[in-house]
Design a protein around this motif. Structure first.
Motif, PDB file in Angstrom:
ATOM      1  N   ILE A  31      18.017  68.364  -7.299  1.00 34.70           N
ATOM      2  CA  ILE A  31      17.017  68.979  -8.183  1.00 34.70           C
ATOM      3  C   ILE A  31      17.675  69.392  -9.499  1.00 34.70           C
ATOM      4  O   ILE A  31      17.160  69.119 -10.587  1.00 34.70           O
ATOM      5  N   ILE A  32      18.824  70.036  -9.416  1.00 34.20           N
ATOM      6  CA  ILE A  32      19.527  70.517 -10.606  1.00 34.20           C
ATOM      7  C   ILE A  32      19.961  69.351 -11.493  1.00 34.20           C
ATOM      8  O   ILE A  32      19.895  69.435 -12.721  1.00 34.20           O
ATOM      9  N   TYR A 148      10.041  65.938  -6.761  1.00 27.71           N
ATOM     10  CA  TYR A 148      10.945  66.750  -5.943  1.00 27.71           C
ATOM     11  C   TYR A 148      10.307  68.093  -5.576  1.00 27.71           C
ATOM     12  O   TYR A 148      10.490  68.587  -4.471  1.00 27.71           O
ATOM     13  N   LEU A 149       9.593  68.686  -6.520  1.00 29.01           N
ATOM     14  CA  LEU A 149       8.993  69.993  -6.275  1.00 29.01           C
ATOM     15  C   LEU A 149       7.891  69.943  -5.219  1.00 29.01           C
ATOM     16  O   LEU A 149       7.534  70.973  -4.653  1.00 29.01           O
ATOM     17  N   LYS A 159      10.527  76.408  -4.301  1.00 35.74           N
ATOM     18  CA  LYS A 159       9.739  77.646  -4.217  1.00 35.74           C
ATOM     19  C   LYS A 159      10.650  78.863  -4.133  1.00 35.74           C
ATOM     20  O   LYS A 159      10.389  79.894  -4.741  1.00 35.74           O
ATOM     21  N   PHE A 160      11.721  78.723  -3.394  1.00 32.62           N
ATOM     22  CA  PHE A 160      12.684  79.815  -3.269  1.00 32.62           C
ATOM     23  C   PHE A 160      13.341  80.123  -4.614  1.00 32.62           C
ATOM     24  O   PHE A 160      13.524  81.284  -4.972  1.00 32.62           O
ATOM     25  N   LYS A 161      13.671  79.078  -5.379  1.00 38.07           N
ATOM     26  CA  LYS A 161      14.325  79.247  -6.685  1.00 38.07           C
ATOM     27  C   LYS A 161      13.313  79.391  -7.832  1.00 38.07           C
ATOM     28  O   LYS A 161      13.699  79.529  -8.979  1.00 38.07           O
ATOM     29  N   ARG A 162      12.017  79.327  -7.502  1.00 39.13           N
ATOM     30  CA  ARG A 162      10.925  79.492  -8.468  1.00 39.13           C
ATOM     31  C   ARG A 162      10.956  78.463  -9.598  1.00 39.13           C
ATOM     32  O   ARG A 162      10.742  78.782 -10.764  1.00 39.13           O
TER      33      ARG A 162
END
Length: 181
Positions: A31-32, A148-149, A159-162
């Motif tokens: 994701i990053i 990915y989201l 969701k955890f990392k918003r």
């Protein structure tokens, strides 16, 4: 024998936790990585839009000096710095302004005799080509990022990392004259 069974269970639990942790790290890093590519392309778009804005400002100054007019057509463009606009909105205003500049150029052929003006118009067209490529690249990575989201297990991490979804750029493809060789 009892201690060996406890150690075996502990080793299996530790192994499972390590595998889960690696799985999370790998998904988070993917994701990053895509988010980084989105941010880099977004920065390039911002820089190119700034260049296009500067070039348009120079072209408008030449139009107003050569034709000795103060046009109201460019009022929206002149207010572009005072507004907090997103790149999509700024791109739309700059594209509309350039279309107006091209119309004025067609109507007043004496503008083409100013060498710096012709060079500015050519540079703006090159900015448009560059923007098209960068926006295409950006849209590719935004589509991957948004996917990915929504897909498991990355959606849990996001969701955890918003993480928030990103919007795509509107890409208008200009059809060039057909070249026959």
């Amino acid at each position: 024998m009892h201690i060996l069974e406890v150690l075996l269970v502990l080793a299996i639990v530790t192994l499972v936790l390590c595998i889960i942790a690696m799985f999370i790290v790998i998904n988070y890093n993917s994701i990053i990585e895509v988010l980084y590519k989105v941010n880099v392309s977004e920065k390039k778009i911002t820089e190119t839009l700034k260049t296009k804005q500067d070039l348009l400002s120079r072209a408008i100054n030449i139009i107003e000096k050569q034709l000795k007019i103060d046009t109201k057509v460019f009022d929206e463009f002149k207010k572009i710095n005072s507004n907090n606009l997103k790149n999509n909105e700024k791109d739309l205003i700059l594209s509309n302004t350039f279309n107006e500049v091209k119309k004025i150029t067609e109507d007043y052929s004496e503008l083409n005799k100013v060498k710096s003006y012709a060079g500015i118009i050519k540079d703006i067209e090159e900015c448009d080509c560059l923007l098209g490529g960068i926006k295409t690249m950006n849209n590719k990575y935004v589509a991957i990022y948004n996917k990915y989201l929504k897909s498991f297990p990355k959606n849990i991490i996001s969701k955890f990392k918003r993480f928030k979804s990103k919007s795509l750029y509107d890409i208008t493809i200009k059809k060039e004259a057909e070249v026959i060789i």
